[in-house]
Design an enzyme around this catalytic site. Structure first.
Site, PDB file in Angstrom:
ATOM      1  N   LEU A 106      21.724  46.536   2.755  1.00  0.00           N
ATOM      2  CA  LEU A 106      20.376  46.622   3.306  1.00  0.00           C
ATOM      3  C   LEU A 106      20.253  47.741   4.329  1.00  0.00           C
ATOM      4  O   LEU A 106      19.174  48.282   4.530  1.00  0.00           O
ATOM      5  CB  LEU A 106      19.983  45.295   3.960  1.00  0.00           C
ATOM      6  CG  LEU A 106      19.977  44.073   3.055  1.00  0.00           C
ATOM      7  CD1 LEU A 106      19.636  42.829   3.862  1.00  0.00           C
ATOM      8  CD2 LEU A 106      19.021  44.257   1.899  1.00  0.00           C
ATOM      9  N   GLY A 107      21.351  48.067   4.999  1.00  0.00           N
ATOM     10  CA  GLY A 107      21.326  49.106   6.001  1.00  0.00           C
ATOM     11  C   GLY A 107      22.622  49.174   6.764  1.00  0.00           C
ATOM     12  O   GLY A 107      23.502  48.329   6.598  1.00  0.00           O
ATOM     13  N   THR A 147      15.532  43.952   9.040  1.00  0.00           N
ATOM     14  CA  THR A 147      16.774  44.711   8.846  1.00  0.00           C
ATOM     15  C   THR A 147      16.854  45.819   9.891  1.00  0.00           C
ATOM     16  O   THR A 147      17.912  46.062  10.482  1.00  0.00           O
ATOM     17  CB  THR A 147      16.859  45.285   7.420  1.00  0.00           C
ATOM     18  OG1 THR A 147      16.849  44.195   6.493  1.00  0.00           O
ATOM     19  CG2 THR A 147      18.116  46.104   7.229  1.00  0.00           C
ATOM     20  N   HIS A 150      17.893  44.341  13.210  1.00  0.00           N
ATOM     21  CA  HIS A 150      19.327  44.047  13.167  1.00  0.00           C
ATOM     22  C   HIS A 150      20.151  45.319  13.351  1.00  0.00           C
ATOM     23  O   HIS A 150      21.042  45.384  14.192  1.00  0.00           O
ATOM     24  CB  HIS A 150      19.653  43.375  11.826  1.00  0.00           C
ATOM     25  CG  HIS A 150      21.092  43.083  11.601  1.00  0.00           C
ATOM     26  ND1 HIS A 150      21.601  41.822  11.704  1.00  0.00           N
ATOM     27  CD2 HIS A 150      22.132  43.887  11.265  1.00  0.00           C
ATOM     28  CE1 HIS A 150      22.899  41.858  11.449  1.00  0.00           C
ATOM     29  NE2 HIS A 150      23.251  43.097  11.164  1.00  0.00           N
ATOM     30  N   GLU A 151      19.839  46.352  12.568  1.00  0.00           N
ATOM     31  CA  GLU A 151      20.636  47.583  12.615  1.00  0.00           C
ATOM     32  C   GLU A 151      20.449  48.341  13.923  1.00  0.00           C
ATOM     33  O   GLU A 151      21.398  48.921  14.453  1.00  0.00           O
ATOM     34  CB  GLU A 151      20.319  48.465  11.413  1.00  0.00           C
ATOM     35  CG  GLU A 151      20.696  47.851  10.074  1.00  0.00           C
ATOM     36  CD  GLU A 151      22.159  47.450   9.953  1.00  0.00           C
ATOM     37  OE1 GLU A 151      23.021  48.018  10.665  1.00  0.00           O
ATOM     38  OE2 GLU A 151      22.454  46.556   9.136  1.00  0.00           O
ATOM     39  N   HIS A 154      22.714  46.996  16.440  1.00  0.00           N
ATOM     40  CA  HIS A 154      24.050  47.613  16.352  1.00  0.00           C
ATOM     41  C   HIS A 154      24.050  48.984  17.010  1.00  0.00           C
ATOM     42  O   HIS A 154      24.966  49.327  17.754  1.00  0.00           O
ATOM     43  CB  HIS A 154      24.490  47.753  14.894  1.00  0.00           C
ATOM     44  CG  HIS A 154      24.806  46.470  14.214  1.00  0.00           C
ATOM     45  ND1 HIS A 154      25.480  45.435  14.817  1.00  0.00           N
ATOM     46  CD2 HIS A 154      24.543  46.065  12.947  1.00  0.00           C
ATOM     47  CE1 HIS A 154      25.621  44.446  13.959  1.00  0.00           C
ATOM     48  NE2 HIS A 154      25.052  44.795  12.814  1.00  0.00           N
ATOM     49  N   HIS A 160      28.177  41.726  15.772  1.00  0.00           N
ATOM     50  CA  HIS A 160      27.842  40.442  15.167  1.00  0.00           C
ATOM     51  C   HIS A 160      28.408  39.339  16.050  1.00  0.00           C
ATOM     52  O   HIS A 160      29.433  39.526  16.707  1.00  0.00           O
ATOM     53  CB  HIS A 160      28.443  40.332  13.761  1.00  0.00           C
ATOM     54  CG  HIS A 160      27.758  41.220  12.771  1.00  0.00           C
ATOM     55  ND1 HIS A 160      28.441  42.033  11.907  1.00  0.00           N
ATOM     56  CD2 HIS A 160      26.450  41.427  12.512  1.00  0.00           C
ATOM     57  CE1 HIS A 160      27.590  42.702  11.152  1.00  0.00           C
ATOM     58  NE2 HIS A 160      26.368  42.355  11.508  1.00  0.00           N
ATOM     59  N   TRP A 162      30.006  36.807  15.311  1.00  0.00           N
ATOM     60  CA  TRP A 162      31.322  36.338  14.879  1.00  0.00           C
ATOM     61  C   TRP A 162      32.405  37.369  15.163  1.00  0.00           C
ATOM     62  O   TRP A 162      33.557  37.191  14.808  1.00  0.00           O
ATOM     63  CB  TRP A 162      31.324  35.959  13.406  1.00  0.00           C
ATOM     64  CG  TRP A 162      30.852  37.065  12.506  1.00  0.00           C
ATOM     65  CD1 TRP A 162      31.614  38.086  11.980  1.00  0.00           C
ATOM     66  CD2 TRP A 162      29.535  37.272  12.039  1.00  0.00           C
ATOM     67  NE1 TRP A 162      30.832  38.916  11.216  1.00  0.00           N
ATOM     68  CE2 TRP A 162      29.545  38.429  11.218  1.00  0.00           C
ATOM     69  CE3 TRP A 162      28.328  36.588  12.200  1.00  0.00           C
ATOM     70  CZ2 TRP A 162      28.413  38.933  10.601  1.00  0.00           C
ATOM     71  CZ3 TRP A 162      27.210  37.079  11.563  1.00  0.00           C
ATOM     72  CH2 TRP A 162      27.256  38.239  10.789  1.00  0.00           C
TER      73      TRP A 162
END
Length: 171
Positions: A106-107, A147, A150-151, A154, A160, A162
């Protein structure tokens, strides 16, 4: 179909601003264990009004290519000699490349300090994930503009939850 409209791109900016300012309508769905720390990040996104040469622009560039899809395994979408386009100065702009991505990706984004080359700094998005309805007319679960949220997280340095042991977003 990959040449998305300006309206779809502008709807993506609206999603980003709502998400990062926490004015999004689904903020009520914040899990209770995060509710006390969720807040306005104070970050607002806007489209560039001048390009790196100082010329007026709408901030959107379009590159015709013969490349059918781009892979996360290389930075070809960011390379003119490979069908992509070079980044603008990362100290002045957040570069976002949009294209057809292969391998069900997705990216992706560069993390701060991940790559010292300004040529590769920024975020890459699959064209079907950009913006939200009614401007994003793709009928799948990733048509809400999240998306990019989210990106860009980052790109701003967020890992993330986890950790960094697995490069996948699917576990």
């Amino acid at each position: 179909e990959q040449n998305i409209s300006d309206a779809q791109i502008l709807s993506q900016l609206a999603v980003l601003n709502a998400d990062f300012r926490r004015t999004n309508t689904d903020q009520i769905n914040t899990p209770s264990h995060f509710a006390s720390i969720a807040g306005d990040a104070g970050i607002e996104f806007c489209i560039a009004s001048t390009d790196p040469e100082g010329n007026l622009t709408n901030g959107i560039t379009r590159t015709q290519t013969t490349v059918s899809s781009f892979s996360v395994n290389n930075n070809n979408i960011k390379r003119p000699d490979k069908g992509g386009v070079t980044a603008w100065d990362r100290d002045q702009y957040l570069n976002i490349w949009v294209g057809n991505l292969s391998d069900d990706i997705l990216g992706w984004a560069t993390f701060p300090g991940e790559n010292t080359s300004t040529q590769y700094d920024g975020v890459v998005l699959h064209y079907q994930t950009v913006g939200a309805a009614p401007f994003n007319t793709n009928h799948w679960q990733y048509n809400k503009g999240r998306t990019a949220t989210h990106e860009i997280g980052h790109w701003l340095g967020l890992q993330h939850i986890w950790g960094t042991g697995n490069a996948s977003c699917s576990d």
